[in-house]
Design a protein around this motif. Structure first.
Motif, short mmCIF file in Angstrom:
data_model
loop_
_atom_site.label_atom_id
_atom_site.label_comp_id
_atom_site.label_asym_id
_atom_site.label_seq_id
_atom_site.Cartn_x
_atom_site.Cartn_y
_atom_site.Cartn_z
N ASP A 73 0.91 -1.17 0.10
CA ASP A 73 0.15 -0.01 0.16
C ASP A 73 0.78 1.22 0.01
OD1 ASP A 73 -2.54 -1.45 0.04
OD2 ASP A 73 -2.31 -1.80 2.15
N PHE A 74 1.71 1.09 -1.00
CA PHE A 74 2.31 2.58 -1.17
C PHE A 74 2.09 3.40 -2.46
CE2 PHE A 74 4.73 -0.88 -3.50
CZ PHE A 74 4.94 -0.06 -4.72
N CYS A 75 2.62 4.85 -2.19
CA CYS A 75 2.25 5.34 -3.57
C CYS A 75 3.43 5.65 -4.35
CB CYS A 75 1.96 6.92 -2.88
SG CYS A 75 1.65 8.12 -4.41
N VAL A 76 3.33 5.25 -5.70
CA VAL A 76 4.73 5.33 -6.44
C VAL A 76 4.87 6.75 -6.73
CG1 VAL A 76 4.12 3.11 -7.65
CG2 VAL A 76 3.00 5.13 -8.66
N ASN A 77 3.91 7.80 -6.52
CA ASN A 77 4.20 9.25 -6.77
C ASN A 77 4.63 10.16 -5.72
OD1 ASN A 77 3.91 8.69 -9.66
ND2 ASN A 77 1.47 9.09 -9.46
N TYR A 78 4.72 9.30 -4.50
CA TYR A 78 4.84 10.27 -3.30
C TYR A 78 6.30 10.87 -3.38
CZ TYR A 78 6.71 10.43 1.69
OH TYR A 78 6.83 11.11 2.94
N CYS A 92 -1.66 7.32 -8.90
CA CYS A 92 -1.00 5.85 -9.47
C CYS A 92 -1.72 4.86 -9.35
CB CYS A 92 0.14 5.80 -8.61
SG CYS A 92 -0.08 5.28 -6.67
N ASP A 93 -1.62 3.51 -9.77
CA ASP A 93 -2.39 2.11 -9.83
C ASP A 93 -2.62 1.86 -8.39
OD1 ASP A 93 -2.20 2.17 -12.54
OD2 ASP A 93 -0.69 0.68 -12.63
N ASN A 94 -1.66 2.03 -7.40
CA ASN A 94 -1.82 1.78 -6.18
C ASN A 94 -2.83 2.22 -5.38
OD1 ASN A 94 0.23 -0.52 -6.60
ND2 ASN A 94 1.72 0.65 -5.16
N ALA A 97 -6.26 1.71 -6.71
CA ALA A 97 -6.89 0.33 -6.28
C ALA A 97 -7.35 0.72 -4.95
CB ALA A 97 -5.77 -0.77 -6.43
N TYR A 98 -6.60 1.19 -4.11
CA TYR A 98 -6.96 1.52 -2.58
C TYR A 98 -8.55 2.03 -2.24
CZ TYR A 98 -6.80 2.81 2.12
OH TYR A 98 -7.07 2.94 3.79
N ASN A 99 -8.64 3.25 -3.41
CA ASN A 99 -9.74 3.88 -3.07
C ASN A 99 -11.10 3.25 -3.89
OD1 ASN A 99 -8.60 6.21 -2.15
ND2 ASN A 99 -8.17 7.17 -4.39
N GLN A 122 7.29 3.27 6.72
CA GLN A 122 7.84 3.88 5.81
C GLN A 122 6.99 5.18 5.10
OE1 GLN A 122 10.96 2.86 4.84
NE2 GLN A 122 11.15 0.99 5.91
N CYS A 123 7.94 6.05 4.80
CA CYS A 123 7.26 7.35 4.32
C CYS A 123 6.35 7.24 3.20
CB CYS A 123 8.27 8.46 4.25
SG CYS A 123 8.84 8.78 6.04
N ASP A 124 6.52 6.32 2.27
CA ASP A 124 5.79 6.19 1.18
C ASP A 124 4.52 5.30 1.13
OD1 ASP A 124 7.17 3.89 1.25
OD2 ASP A 124 7.84 3.98 -1.05
N ILE A 125 4.34 4.87 2.26
CA ILE A 125 3.11 3.99 2.60
C ILE A 125 1.96 4.70 3.00
CG2 ILE A 125 2.07 2.16 3.83
CD1 ILE A 125 4.73 0.94 3.84
#
Length: 234
Positions: A73-78, A92-94, A97-99, A122-125
């Motif tokens: 559950d991390f953001c690839v555009n963080y 992003c896809d992640n 999908a979460y939404n 982790q900060c990008d989650i």
């Protein structure tokens, strides 16, 4: 449970008191639901896959949640300012999908009755940050440890939110690094006469741990000083 592959939709028990899920993984494309209403101790450490959905644990006393580096559950555009994708189809896809799932808290709602709690990520989650948009009240929480994840976003909104919703908090520890090693520690406190109404009236110990003093540490200390918390080196 340690070094296990979890390929079930639900972990359920009405009698279980203590549960540790350490270095486990799930390859499923949905969240494993954990339904253990009588649990008094929970440890979720380094889970690989989508973060489990924790249902309300009304008797919970201690909770430690460290999502680790393998949580999906991390953001690839963080970005470096603590900003995730916008909640729309352009994310992003992640994030998209979460939404597509339900609008309930994934982790914080389930452990909101804990007395002692550690939250590390982790900060990008994005799971904790999304949960804070529907933040529960931690009505029994007395001791809390948070890592740097909670102090990255602009204006330290995640930290401010959880402090606002912890009315009986007595001790706060901020660990401004993810891994261990030598560190510097500062302790803070405030008198009852100077205490800000925006934080728990029971908060009497604040610890800030870091490897070195930098802009991030200065920002955190400045933020805490707005609550009339005064610091000294240990």
């Amino acid at each position: 449970m340690k070094f296990c592959d979890i390929n079930v939709r639900k972990i359920s028990s009405r009698s279980l008191k203590r549960l540790s899920i350490i270095d486990c993984q799930s390859d499923l494309n949905y969240q494993v639901r954990v339904c253990t209403p009588c649990l008094i101790s929970l440890e979720l450490d380094n889970f690989s896959g989508r973060a489990p959905f924790l249902k309300n644990m009304v008797l919970l006393e201690t909770a430690r949640v460290d999502l680790g580096s393998s949580c999906e559950d991390f953001c690839v555009n963080y970005d470096d300012f603590g900003v995730f994708c916008e909640d729309n189809d352009n994310g992003c896809d992640n994030c998209v999908a979460y939404n597509g799932g339900n609008n309930k808290s994934v982790l914080l709602g389930g452990i909101s009755n804990a007395i002692h709690m550690e939250l590390i990520s982790q900060c990008d989650i994005f799971v904790f940050t999304r949960d804070l948009k529907r933040c529960p009240t931690f009505s029994k929480l007395k001791t809390l440890l948070l890592n740097e994840y909670w102090c990255v976003a602009p204006d330290l909104d995640p930290l401010a939110c959880i402090l606002k919703n912890s009315p009986v908090l007595e001790k706060l520890t901020l660990q401004l690094f993810y891994t261990g090693g030598d560190h510097i520690e500062m302790k803070g406190s405030c008198s009852s006469m100077e205490r800000s109404s925006a934080i728990s009236e029971h908060l009497n110990i604040v610890e800030v741990k870091f490897h070195k003093i930098d802009k991030r540490v200065h920002k955190v200390l400045k933020f805490l000083c707005t609550f009339n918390i005064r610091f000294s080196f240990e």
